[in-house]
Design a protein around this motif. Sequence first.
Motif, PDB file in Angstrom:
ATOM      1  N   GLU A   1       0.981  -1.154   0.113  1.00 18.79           N
ATOM      2  CA  GLU A   1      -0.095   0.124   0.048  1.00 18.79           C
ATOM      3  C   GLU A   1       0.900   1.254  -0.017  1.00 18.79           C
ATOM      4  O   GLU A   1       1.276   1.747   1.144  1.00 18.79           O
ATOM      5  CB  GLU A   1      -0.880  -0.087   1.098  1.00 18.79           C
ATOM      6  N   ILE A   2       1.045   1.891  -1.088  1.00 18.95           N
ATOM      7  CA  ILE A   2       1.640   3.225  -1.149  1.00 18.95           C
ATOM      8  C   ILE A   2       0.943   4.009  -2.022  1.00 18.95           C
ATOM      9  O   ILE A   2       0.372   3.726  -3.142  1.00 18.95           O
ATOM     10  CB  ILE A   2       2.976   2.878  -2.184  1.00 18.95           C
ATOM     11  N   GLU A   3       0.842   5.407  -1.582  1.00 23.21           N
ATOM     12  CA  GLU A   3       0.121   6.507  -2.103  1.00 23.21           C
ATOM     13  C   GLU A   3       0.761   7.898  -2.186  1.00 23.21           C
ATOM     14  O   GLU A   3       1.828   7.947  -1.156  1.00 23.21           O
ATOM     15  CB  GLU A   3      -1.196   6.516  -1.622  1.00 23.21           C
TER      16      GLU A   3
ATOM     17  N   LEU B   1      -0.169   8.370  11.662  1.00 21.18           N
ATOM     18  CA  LEU B   1      -0.935   7.674  13.074  1.00 21.18           C
ATOM     19  C   LEU B   1      -1.741   6.549  12.782  1.00 21.18           C
ATOM     20  O   LEU B   1      -2.104   5.791  13.662  1.00 21.18           O
ATOM     21  CB  LEU B   1      -2.117   8.862  13.418  1.00 21.18           C
ATOM     22  N   ASP B   2      -1.975   6.135  11.273  1.00 21.40           N
ATOM     23  CA  ASP B   2      -2.296   4.825  10.890  1.00 21.40           C
ATOM     24  C   ASP B   2      -1.349   3.908  10.421  1.00 21.40           C
ATOM     25  O   ASP B   2      -1.817   2.882  10.178  1.00 21.40           O
ATOM     26  CB  ASP B   2      -3.320   4.987   9.756  1.00 21.40           C
ATOM     27  N   GLY B   3      -0.111   4.251  10.900  1.00 24.51           N
ATOM     28  CA  GLY B   3       1.044   3.241  10.724  1.00 24.51           C
ATOM     29  C   GLY B   3       1.685   3.390   9.273  1.00 24.51           C
ATOM     30  O   GLY B   3       2.453   2.259   8.739  1.00 24.51           O
ATOM     31  N   SER B   4       1.582   4.607   8.771  1.00 22.40           N
ATOM     32  CA  SER B   4       2.373   4.661   7.451  1.00 22.40           C
ATOM     33  C   SER B   4       3.802   5.365   7.811  1.00 22.40           C
ATOM     34  O   SER B   4       3.933   6.229   8.842  1.00 22.40           O
ATOM     35  CB  SER B   4       1.696   5.618   6.485  1.00 22.40           C
TER      36      SER B   4
ATOM     37  N   ALA C   1       3.719   5.148   2.889  1.00 26.11           N
ATOM     38  CA  ALA C   1       3.907   3.407   2.559  1.00 26.11           C
ATOM     39  C   ALA C   1       3.281   2.995   3.972  1.00 26.11           C
ATOM     40  O   ALA C   1       3.714   3.089   5.014  1.00 26.11           O
ATOM     41  CB  ALA C   1       5.405   3.116   2.358  1.00 26.11           C
ATOM     42  N   LYS C   2       2.379   2.199   4.012  1.00 28.63           N
ATOM     43  CA  LYS C   2       1.581   1.618   5.040  1.00 28.63           C
ATOM     44  C   LYS C   2       2.294   0.408   5.384  1.00 28.63           C
ATOM     45  O   LYS C   2       2.026  -0.471   4.832  1.00 28.63           O
ATOM     46  CB  LYS C   2       0.233   1.223   4.722  1.00 28.63           C
TER      47      LYS C   2
END
Length: 502
Positions: A94-96, A109-112, A126-127
Motif C-alpha cells: 500500500e503506497i500512495e 497515525l495509521d501506521g504509515s 507507505a503503510k
Amino acid sequence: MFFIKKPFLPKGNLPTMNQDLIPETREKMSAEFKKRLHYSSDILENVVGSSGITIFSIGPLIDKTMFHQDIIDPIKDLSFDSIQKVIEHLSVGEIEKSNQMEKVVKSALDGSVIIYLEGETSVLLAKIPSRVGRALTFAENESHVIGPQIAFNESLMTNIALIRNYIKDPDLCVEDFVVGSRTNKSGAILYMSGIASEQMVNTLRNRIDGIKIDGILDSSVLLQLIEDQSLSIFPLMSLTERPDRVCDLLLKGKLAVLVDGSSLAIICPHTFMEFFQAQEDSNVNWHIGTFYRLLRLIALFFSVFLTAIYVACITFHYEVIPQTLLITLSESRAKVPFPPIIEALLLEFFLELLREAGARLPTKVGQTMGIVGGIVIGTAAVDAGFTSNILIIIIALAALGSFVTPSYSMGNVIRILRFPLIILAGFWGLYGIMYGFCFLLLHLLRQSSLGSPYLSPFYPPRFADWKDSIIRLPLSFTYKRPDLTRPRNENKYDPEKAKEKN
C-alpha cells in the motif's frame, strides 16, 4: 456597514492553504511534522541514500522488520531525482502519493511511513503498521461443545478474513468507515448483497455517519450510539465473539459491524427471542436444539419470577402453598427476624456481590471465591437465623437460570429485573408481579431493532418464522429466510428441487 475590497483573482488561480501543503525544504518539513504531533518523543526521522531521502514515522506504530527490509534496504545505496522513481524500488503493498500535510499526519497515525525528497511537492505514504494483538483463541463467553471453536480477536483485518473464510462469495460486501474525531477508529459494515435489505443497510450507514463523538474504543460503545432506544434496559442489538454465528446471521439477511481493536461484532436487527438461541442449536439434531431452547425459557422464568413469587406467597398468599410445605416453611422461617422482602433483597444483594467479586478477581482466585464464599456465607446465614434454607435454594435456582442465557448482555438484564419484581411482590403480592409483567410486556412491544419489531415473530405475528423461534424444526422446514430482515431473496434454497433430489 463597511466592506473590505478584495483583490481580483483570475479564474483558475484561486488561493491555496499553504499551511496544508508539503513544505519545500527538509528543515521546514521536519518542523511542521513534529509541530503537528506536538513534538512527541516517539517521532522517528531517518535520512537514507545519497539523495538525502528523509523518512518520517511514529516508532510504535510501524513494523520494524518491514521498515528495514522493505523501505530502508532497497533505497539506502541509490540516488533519486524524483519521488516517483522511489516507488519502483519499494516492495510495500500500500503506497500512495499526497501533497496535503493533514493527510500525511493522519497516515502516520495509521501506521504509515512518510518518504520525503527535498524539492518535491508530494510525498510517499507507505503503510506498514505493526500488528499488535493476540493470537486466535477459543471463544470464552460463548463456548460450544459442537461446532467451530475459534473466536474473533482485536484485529479488524483478521476478523474480516475469518468471515471470508466461511463465506467465499463475491456478494459479501465490506464497507469501511472511520468514527471518532480523536481516536479515528476504523470499522466495517458487512452484509450480503442481493439478500440484505437496502433500506436497513442505508439506515445503519446513516446512523454511523451521524455519530459525532471524540472517541470510540470498542464495538460495545458504538452499539449504544446506533441502537434504536438508548433508554431501554434490554439490549436491542447483539454482540458476539463467534465468526460462525456472524456468518449464519449474514446469510439470513442481517448486518454485522466490526470495529478495529474490538473482539466483538455487532449484529442487527436482533429480536428478543434470538438472545435465547445459541449457534449450537443449529449444529445438533432439531429435537435436542428445541429442548435447549425450551430449557432456556424455563430458566428465564425461574430467574426473573421465582424469588418474587416466593416473597408474594409468604407475605400475602399462604393459601396457595400446600399444607405440608407450609409447615416446613414456617419452621424454616421461625428464627428469621426480617420480613420476606428484606430477606430476599439482602440475599440477592449478597449473591451479586459474590458474582462481581469472582468476575473481577484473577481466574483461579475468582472461582475459589465464588464457590467457597457461597458455601460459607450460605451455611453461616442459615445457622445464624439470618435466612431460611428454602430461600437459599430458590435464589440459587434463580442465579443458575441467569447463567443459562447464551447472551451475556441479556443475562445482566435478567439479574437486574429480579430486584423491582421482588419489591412489587413485597408490597402487592401476586398483583404486583402481574403489574410488573404487564409493564415489561408493554415496554418490549414498543421496542425495535434497526426499525424491525423486537418481539418478532410473535408481534406482529409471522407464523412462518415460528419454525425457528421457541422450537427449531428440521432444516428442511426452514428454507425461507426470516421476514424480520425483509430479505431481497427470501429462499435459502428451492424446496421443490431439494425434494426431487431426495
